[in-house]
Design an enzyme around this catalytic site. Structure first.
Site, PDB file in Angstrom:
ATOM      1  CE  LYS A 172    -102.837  -2.639 -27.148  1.00 11.80           C
ATOM      2  NZ  LYS A 172    -101.864  -3.709 -27.456  1.00 11.80           N
ATOM      3  NE  ARG A 202    -103.460  -3.635 -32.017  1.00 14.05           N
ATOM      4  CZ  ARG A 202    -103.490  -2.293 -32.054  1.00 14.05           C
ATOM      5  NH1 ARG A 202    -102.373  -1.607 -31.819  1.00 14.05           N
ATOM      6  NH2 ARG A 202    -104.608  -1.670 -32.300  1.00 14.05           N
ATOM      7  N   GLY A 206     -94.216  -8.856 -21.392  1.00  7.96           N
ATOM      8  CA  GLY A 206     -94.114 -10.317 -21.327  1.00  7.96           C
ATOM      9  C   GLY A 206     -95.294 -10.979 -21.997  1.00  7.96           C
ATOM     10  CG  MET A 243     -98.448 -13.011 -28.687  1.00  8.10           C
ATOM     11  SD  MET A 243     -99.808 -13.638 -29.652  1.00  8.10           S
ATOM     12  CE  MET A 243    -100.609 -12.133 -30.142  1.00  8.10           C
ATOM     13  NE  ARG A 294     -99.983   3.220 -24.147  1.00  7.44           N
ATOM     14  CZ  ARG A 294     -99.189   2.182 -24.266  1.00  7.44           C
ATOM     15  NH1 ARG A 294     -99.513   1.023 -23.705  1.00  7.44           N
ATOM     16  NH2 ARG A 294     -98.058   2.262 -24.945  1.00  7.44           N
ATOM     17  CG  HIS A 306     -77.516   6.794  13.265  1.00 13.29           C
ATOM     18  ND1 HIS A 306     -76.416   7.314  12.628  1.00 13.29           N
ATOM     19  CD2 HIS A 306     -77.912   7.723  14.164  1.00 13.29           C
ATOM     20  CE1 HIS A 306     -76.149   8.487  13.150  1.00 13.29           C
ATOM     21  NE2 HIS A 306     -77.029   8.756  14.084  1.00 13.29           N
ATOM     22  NE  ARG A 323     -84.773  13.497  15.413  1.00 13.08           N
ATOM     23  CZ  ARG A 323     -85.199  13.188  14.189  1.00 13.08           C
ATOM     24  NH1 ARG A 323     -85.716  12.029  13.954  1.00 13.08           N
ATOM     25  NH2 ARG A 323     -85.089  14.051  13.208  1.00 13.08           N
ATOM     26  NE  ARG A 362     -87.215  11.993  21.118  1.00 15.20           N
ATOM     27  CZ  ARG A 362     -86.900  11.108  20.176  1.00 15.20           C
ATOM     28  NH1 ARG A 362     -87.803  10.240  19.752  1.00 15.20           N
ATOM     29  NH2 ARG A 362     -85.707  11.068  19.638  1.00 15.20           N
ATOM     30  CD  GLU A 389     -91.196   6.639  21.936  1.00 12.02           C
ATOM     31  OE1 GLU A 389     -90.533   6.520  20.900  1.00 12.02           O
ATOM     32  OE2 GLU A 389     -90.909   7.475  22.824  1.00 12.02           O
ATOM     33  CB  SER A 423     -96.435  12.751  19.069  1.00 19.59           C
ATOM     34  OG  SER A 423     -95.791  12.597  17.831  1.00 19.59           O
ATOM     35  N   GLY A 434     -95.030   7.573  18.018  1.00 20.97           N
ATOM     36  CA  GLY A 434     -93.661   7.318  17.566  1.00 20.97           C
ATOM     37  C   GLY A 434     -93.683   5.961  16.885  1.00 20.97           C
ATOM     38  CB  THR A 435     -95.238   4.866  13.732  1.00 22.68           C
ATOM     39  OG1 THR A 435     -94.690   5.915  12.923  1.00 22.68           O
ATOM     40  CG2 THR A 435     -96.650   5.215  14.133  1.00 22.68           C
ATOM     41  CB  CYS A 459     -93.288  12.553  15.348  1.00 22.28           C
ATOM     42  SG  CYS A 459     -93.010  11.641  16.866  1.00 22.28           S
ATOM     43  CE1 TYR A 461     -97.662  16.189  15.023  1.00 25.53           C
ATOM     44  CE2 TYR A 461     -99.602  16.750  16.326  1.00 25.53           C
ATOM     45  CZ  TYR A 461     -98.298  16.301  16.249  1.00 25.53           C
ATOM     46  OH  TYR A 461     -97.623  15.951  17.374  1.00 25.53           O
TER      47      TYR A 461
END
Lengths: 879, 879
Positions: B23, B93, B102, B104, B336, B452, B558, B614, B750, B769, B771-772, B837, B857
């Site tokens: 402000k 203010r 929350g 003042m 703002r 799943h 898949r 895959r 993976e 690729s 597979g995280t 992926c 990618y």
């Protein structure tokens, strides 16, 4: 310059094994140091490789070199190859750098034909010459021309029958002539051409046969299994013959310079007079003990004794010798380092140090950890003739016999009554422990080297075979099908945990011994090693045993095994099923005295040494009944109209709760410090039990070093919070008791993230301990309970993986994470104590890796402590 | 030099947010650019921190500086603080750097007491002055002295009643005097002392109150939840009052410079005449639309229009403004950047580019991926009043209503009949897919963000809530208990997958729109990003949808979902249960045409683009019935005496086989390339199906780029062998068909070991690729199916972890492994194509990481493709 393919014995030494093969190198060495070796030369293994590379053609220059050396040999022997008056005879023997069965063996007496035989006969006796000729045709036919040995033996047998004699040396000249004639006939029938009588052709064919044998199927399979490179090749040794069958003052024998079974320092071996080499092994005549030679041909015995001494002085090790005595004169045909039993290996190594022949360091290099392991367990008597029913994975060494039981309760009941039983299960679970304790051994049809049964049995030093898939176990009928047999409860079997063999009936055993020499070796190991050796021990008894075996503390005390004991399990289940924290605290309050007394016992047994106590690790549902079994029970109760009953309600309730707790992948689930963070009251109780026990012992004047280990940390926050919790309890107990107990809190690095974030975790840790079992599971993505039965065995058979990563630490992958963990942890806290407490802590190659990576200690099951002590010393020597 | 704690508005700018708060910084900025801002100054957030650090004491020098600035303010205003003739009044203010509830709020008219009130009255009218005084006491009492607002409102209410009027501005001078007297009484009663009449004390107390409010519990909780640092502190703005309540030509209002819902370029807001700020929000009088101001006070409207234009020009963004009109003159109290809907955000960004105000790059920074996500899914109408039954994890965005069904078969049956159903399950399994396809949405009581149900639903763009633990589902009775209600099949519920809320009955929906402006933004994103965006698609329909959303190929197809279809599952089961390789090959032969047509469809839909397929990944027992259910069935059949029957034998047999295949930790079990290595015939069939489909399409003139991906490789040998197998089939099919198909074989990284050994794996791979999903599971040792329900939620609540690693890629741990994988792979093969992926491929923070790490990618579910395109562009801009 052309490659030199042929070396006279005088040109080589024992360091030329790669080119000359083991046999050739040692013949050269003995020649070099002046021992009585018949002259000869070696065609190199390089030549063998060239020959096979060229499509079974001798490389250019090879044949010329051979004939040049033959000529030199003729010169020195004063005999000539094929000379009808004074013929030169030679032996032809293969010899690779690595001893290898399946290769062509030996042809003796090469150079004989009807003409040269007569020349030899004229000089040395006709019967002798005929005997040599007969032998030559038979050996050449067998090993060069690939004829069945039995074809010759039949003719020989018939001749003995006809002559009414028992032994070949009783056959007369005429009989021998007839035999030779018939031999030549069957050779011609078999090969389609007359037996080659030209000694040069004989030699050429023999050399070819040795080279060819490198590529025979049996040799190839052996190389594949034993990981011997295919391009090693074999050398060929051509040596002037000396004749053990020349006269009564002649003979041939093999001997060890010390007893290869006991290690005792006496000549040990056997010989035959008037015989050639193959007679000793053929078993037709019974050889005599070497000591008898002293009476038979005293001069020769004196020479043997002297040469044995000389060879030991030279090689500084027990030797395995082949020799021939020709008319009282000794000739050396081979020497090599002798194979020996574990017991002998230890004794010989210690004795050689005592004799001032080798250093303590060298003694440590001479004894393998596997040999020490053998000394620690009962074994199956090698002479046992029992039927082998099946073969599984050798999960825990030692041998056991007993009646088959199919469940842990029965094993416990019979075990308590003094019955010897073998627990046979598809697999075991933590609630089978009471049965395993009282069984002689464990046999499972599923699981791998690190499954539950394997770990528990190894921990107890009990024989165990797992993953024995040939067993079809029907628990319902209490039957076991294996190899066409149907066994039932009470039938007796035996298991050999060192080899994985399952026997029918009771087998004879050989008792273990870890005598004075072994203790000596281990003392030297302790002086040499840099790694500490701790033990994984969950009970005071284990701790005591570990201490006796030389453990320097407890590296892993698993508190969950204490939870599994029969008198505690109901309280543990109450704790798990508690609906509120208050109920849970109540149950935990009742567990506290049990845990305190557990820790009291272990800390007491390890007085003065550190005891690393891991707080509760496994998922809670491991302490509940199996969901599938419960589900069937509930369905049957319902079917039988029991829905209104108390039993049904209780079971249905338990089923619901067990289901809610059950997990898809318990290994990756709600366990370890995750439990401790969500239910801090559990870890609080355990910490309290540890520090109260420690305080009590301190009052009793016992020095204690408890160290608290938080399992499965993957984030620094987890350890920070857990440590705070433990520290708070520690302070409380100190306040209540007035004791002053050192506070040490550390963690297991057992998921990859912990290793990667070791630098952030270390500030909260007094020590790291690599839990390489779980780290291997997560790094590979292998469940150890599933992998070995399902695909790992095939992976190993087909060499997708070189070694079982649950048995030998995977240095390529898991090893990187361990290295990160150590480096990153020490980078922020250089004094950080780092150890390993997975199964790998007792495996020699893994121990060597731990040494190189700079760990402070390894921890393994009590029975592997001596092995680890030796392996750690050997690793230090390799540095 | 002492810290400067007080800044005149003229001294700051919009870049001073940290010190001056949002402000204060914007008041300074507006002052700086010459907009009509009442003069004032800001006490810095640094002062707040110092105050709280000193135990609620003003730091040295602060008060002096404040009084110096007050004096300057007096000078400029020509009024004096506390001057009975011409008093200066101020507003006070709070304003932190980050907007935060929350804290003042505001005190207006500070400086009034009975004396200054009379001075003000003499100059501006007595009633006005009384009105200001009444307001001041009420606001000061409420926000500085912590009195209940209602205590004042009761007095006000009673006074209106007594006077018989409806609105406060209808109250006369006398009534106001009485109200003020009573206000002062209750303040004295509440605080135990008289209301502070000294303006300096008033200001001191108000500043203290702002500083104190930084530490109030509500503010602390808010900061913890929103991860706002505690040491940010709040600034205090003190500003000369202007009076919207001075005359009929006065007023106060708030407005947006554009429509924040639609983005339309018109002023949007509301105002009240003769009112002060709090009246607009209090809701007692209904404000008027800003357009009406044109008629009410035309000159002021013209000023507002001009200022709005100026502010947009200056801030180059839509602004949210607070203003006051005093006697026809406009004053700015705040500006703002305005909050806006997703739709408005996109339109405004595109319009601003069109207006030449911002660059395309800036437009990309202004629109968040989350906003694009919102545009892609139906949402619950914010006005909907339905009862919220429960809240679960928001697993897949979108909203759906329908009748409850408890099993997939019923969902399919009713779905086919055109019924709208919501599938409600404890969790879903691969064989529920046919039901999920035909349901409007999915609701589960278990599971986490990547269970799943969540993955499948996201893949299909279907709303889904998982882990809604408040649901007690009784599948047997087909009942659902939640929040005291009992729901049965056929009752209607609604789910909001964006928030996780479950509603009773049908809710009103807001339809999605991805209009022209969104398409424009995404086009710019495509010009800007360096990362490719591919899609995870298992069917031709998914592939088509992904292509429409802008996917540049399929990054993950898949094949197992194809195995699950109802017409194939029996053949798949035959394949699994085959006793011999011949039987297995027979079943596979029957699967081949199915698979070929699957691949045909997908390759066709992705004509000209790469399709990464895959090979079979999940453990085989996923295709078999559940062991527990089977076990109960078999036990019941036996109980009913059906042991002799065909059904019993078949089921018992199936149970035995399912048990043999079942695993303790399927996630770490016999799956991925492990299957393909042990049963090469499976991968052979799949490779054949791929290449045959490709050959067929080539003949039809369709350009195809199939890429074969081997899952779960952990060792170079695995990929080497698999690649050889695929290449052999490739050659066969080329030979049979004459087609020339490019051969590309790569692997998923993976498991941690694959990343660690990437340098050894790369020689066998055309692409990597990550597979995280699985890599996160193994790196943390978390089973995604178990963790979220069991402990991860608590971990996140308690900040053990900052973020759910299954939603946002864990850069600290998993990220290291990804970085290793890329670096080591490219070190040996610089041209290696590398992508991701896992679920993270569609998550903006994770995408930014992928960009920084140099991936080629990302691949994500079709519905996240637009999000990924934008996120990739924003990541490129951050570089």
């Amino acid at each position: 310059m052309a490659e030199k393919y042929v070396y006279r014995f005088e040109e080589g030494s024992k360091d030329d094994r790669a080119r000359l093969g083991g046999k050739g190198a040692n013949l050269a060495e003995m020649t070099r140091v002046g021992l009585p070796v018949p002259p000869g030369f070696t065609v190199t293994a390089t030549a063998c490789n060239a020959y096979n590379r060229l499509g079974r053609e001798f490389p250019a220059g090879l044949e010329d070199d051979v004939w040049k050396e033959v000529a030199a040999l003729e010169e020195r022997a004063g005999k000539r190859f094929g000379d009808p008056q004074n013929p030169l005879l030679v032996s032809v023997r293969s010899g690779a750098a690595v001893s290898m069965p399946g290769m062509m063996d030996t042809v003796l007496n090469l150079g004989l034909n009807p003409k040269t035989r007569e020349g030899l006969g004229a000089r040395a006796g006709r019967r002798f010459a005929l005997d040599c000729h007969r032998r030559f045709i038979q050996m050449f036919g067998n090993v060069v021309l690939h004829m069945e040995h039995s074809a010759f033996e039949e003719i020989l047998y018939a001749a003995r029958e006809q002559a009414g004699v028992k032994h070949d040396h009783q056959l007369g000249e005429q009989e021998l002539e007839e035999i030779i004639a018939r031999y030549l006939q069957i050779v011609e029938r078999h090969t389609g051409r007359a037996f080659p009588e030209d000694p040069k052709e004989q030699l050429t064919l023999a050399v070819r046969a040795v080279f060819d044998s490198w590529e025979n199927p049996r040799a190839k399979v052996y190389r594949r299994i034993n990981q011997i490179p295919d391009d090693l090749g074999t050398a060929v040794n051509v040596q002037a013959m000396v004749f053990g069958n020349l006269s009564p003052q002649s003979g041939t024998g093999v001997l060890f310079t010390r007893n290869p079974n006991t290690g005792e320092h006496v000549l040990y071996g056997e010989y035959l007079t008037q015989a050639q080499g193959e007679d000793v092994v053929a078993g037709i005549r019974t050889p005599k003990e070497i000591a008898v030679l002293k009476d038979d041909i005293p001069a020769a015995y004196a020479q043997v004794e002297k040469v044995a001494q000389l060879l030991e002085d030279h090689y500084q090790d027990m030797q395995d010798i082949e020799f021939t005595i020709e008319d009282g004169r000794l000739y050396m045909l081979q020497t090599r380092s002798g194979k020996r039993s574990a017991r002998a290996a230890v004794k010989i190594a210690v004795d050689l140090v005592g004799e001032g022949r080798i250093s303590k360091q060298e003694a440590l290099r001479r004894v393998t950890p596997e040999q020490v392991d053998q000394l620690l367990h009962r074994g199956v008597d090698p002479a046992a003739q029992n039927e082998v029913l099946a073969k599984g994975l050798p999960a825990s060494p030692g041998a056991a016999s007993g009646r088959i039981v199919f469940d842990a309760d029965m094993a416990e009941r019979l075990g308590r009554m003094g019955e010897k039983v073998v627990l046979v299960r598809p697999e075991t679970a933590p609630d089978d422990i009471h049965g395993i304790v009282l069984a002689q051994g464990v046999l499972t049809s599923r699981g791998g080297m690190t499954c539950h049964a394997a770990i528990v049995a190894r921990g107890m030093g009990k024989p165990c075979i797992v993953g024995c898939e040939a067993l079809k176990i029907d628990l319902g009928r209490k039957e076991l099908q294996v190899g066409g047999r149907n066994l039932r409860e009470d039938d007796t079997i035996s298991i050999d945990g060192a080899t994985g063999r399952v026997f029918l009936g009771e087998v004879a055993m050989v008792e273990p011994e870890l005598g004075g020499e072994a203790a000596e070796i281990l003392r030297w190991a302790d002086e040499t090693r840099r790694l500490g050796v701790m033990a994984n021990a969950d009970t005071p008894e284990d701790a005591q045993k570990a201490r006796e075996f030389g453990a320097q503390g407890v590296g892993l005390c698993r508190t969950e095994h204490m939870f599994m004991q029969q008198d505690r399990l109901p309280v543990v289940q109450e704790m798990i099923l508690a609906a509120t924290e208050a109920e849970r605290r109540d149950a935990l309050g009742r567990l506290l005295p049990f845990q305190e007394s557990d820790f009291y016992g272990i800390l007491r047994a390890m007085e003065g040494l550190p005891v690393t106590i891991r707080l509760l690790d496994p998922p809670l549902h491991e302490f509940l009944p199996d969901v599938e079994e419960l589900s069937v029970e509930v369905a049957l109760l319902k079917e039988r109209g029991g829905q209104g009953g108390e039993d049904y309600r209780r079971k249905a309730d338990l089923l619901r709760q067990a289901r809610a707790l059950s997990e898809f992948n318990p290994m990756l689930g709600f366990r370890g410090c995750r439990l401790g963070l969500i239910y801090p009251e559990i870890y609080e109780m355990q910490a309290r039990a540890i520090f109260q026990a420690a305080a009590r012992l301190q009052r009793e004047g016992v020095e204690v070093h408890p160290e608290v280990m938080i399992p499965l940390v993957g984030d620094p926050k987890e350890l920070e919070i857990s440590r705070r919790l433990v520290a708070a309890v520690h302070q409380e107990v100190q306040g209540e008791t007035g004791a002053r107990i050192p506070l040490k809190v550390g963690t297991m690095l057992e998921v990859p993230r912990a290793c990667l974030l070791a630098g952030e975790i270390a500030p909260h840790a007094d020590f790291f301990s690599f839990g390489t079992n779980d780290l291997t599971q997560t790094t590979f993505g292998y469940s150890r309970d599933d992998a070995e039965g399902k695909f790992l065995t095939r992976y190993l058979e087909e060499k997708v993986l070189e070694e079982n990563p649950f048995a030998v630490l995977d240095q390529a992958g898991v090893g990187q994470l361990v290295t990160f963990g150590v480096a990153r942890g020490r980078a922020v806290k250089p004094e950080l104590k780092v150890g390993i407490c997975g199964e790998h802590g007792g495996e020699p190659k893994s121990i060597a890796f731990c040494h190189r990576t700079g760990l402070n200690y390894v921890s393994c099951s009590p029975y592997r402590v001596p092995i680890a002590r030796l392996a750690a010393a050997r690793a230090a020597l390799e540095d």
